[in-house]
Scaffold this motif. Structure first.
Motif, PDB file in Angstrom:
ATOM      1  N   SER A  90       0.808  -1.216   0.000  1.00 37.01           N
ATOM      2  CA  SER A  90       0.000   0.000   0.000  1.00 37.01           C
ATOM      3  C   SER A  90       0.845   1.271   0.000  1.00 37.01           C
ATOM      4  O   SER A  90       0.301   2.367   0.015  1.00 37.01           O
ATOM      5  N   PRO A 138      -2.568   3.605  -2.811  1.00 31.74           N
ATOM      6  CA  PRO A 138      -3.374   2.796  -1.901  1.00 31.74           C
ATOM      7  C   PRO A 138      -4.862   3.031  -2.124  1.00 31.74           C
ATOM      8  O   PRO A 138      -5.295   4.143  -2.424  1.00 31.74           O
ATOM      9  N   ARG A 149       1.910   1.941  -7.336  1.00 34.35           N
ATOM     10  CA  ARG A 149       0.512   1.816  -6.936  1.00 34.35           C
ATOM     11  C   ARG A 149       0.115   2.932  -5.988  1.00 34.35           C
ATOM     12  O   ARG A 149       0.929   3.449  -5.233  1.00 34.35           O
TER      13      ARG A 149
END
Length: 140
Positions: A87, A124, A122
């Motif tokens: 995350s 989260p 990425r």
């Protein structure tokens, strides 16, 4: 006619061979003769000699891009941080990697390093997207 040694398309001419090319040119040899003695194409010899005559230097030009600001060890650390915590964002990795590298690394650089290693940068997931039915049930 002897076969030439196979070279890659981007094989660079060493400084020693560049010096030999310029010395042969000072001895009034033709570009073709110099190329056959050094084992290079006559246009390569011509380009090196022209650069020597115009600029007084034989070395290659500079890079078209700046050098990387992170080492391979730092790149592995970046990938390790991204894999251990799924995350974490690229900005968070950049903040945590700064004490290790002793210089600032941008989030975009982190994204590039992750993409080079086959990962994606990425963000989260803060919450699941709600459908109209979910919202209606939530309000009830």
């Amino acid at each position: 006619m002897p076969r030439r040694k196979q070279r890659s398309a981007f094989d660079q001419v060493s400084e020693f061979k560049r010096g030999r090319i310029v010395a042969y040119r000072d001895c009034a040899l033709s570009f073709r003769e110099i190329g056959s003695r050094v084992g290079r194409n006559e246009t390569t010899v011509m380009r090196i000699c022209d650069r020597w005559m115009q600029e007084g230097m034989m070395d290659r030009g500079g890079r078209s891009h700046p050098p990387q600001c992170t080492t391979s060890r730092e790149d592995r650390k970046i990938v390790h941080m991204a894999v251990t915590d799924l995350s974490v964002t690229s900005r968070a990795i950049a903040q945590h990697i700064e004490p290790v590298t002793h210089h600032s690394v941008s989030a975009r650089t982190i994204q590039h390093r992750l993409q080079q290693s086959g990962l994606s940068a990425r963000r989260p997931l803060l919450g699941l997207p709600l459908t109209l039915n979910h919202r209606r049930l939530l309000h009830q």
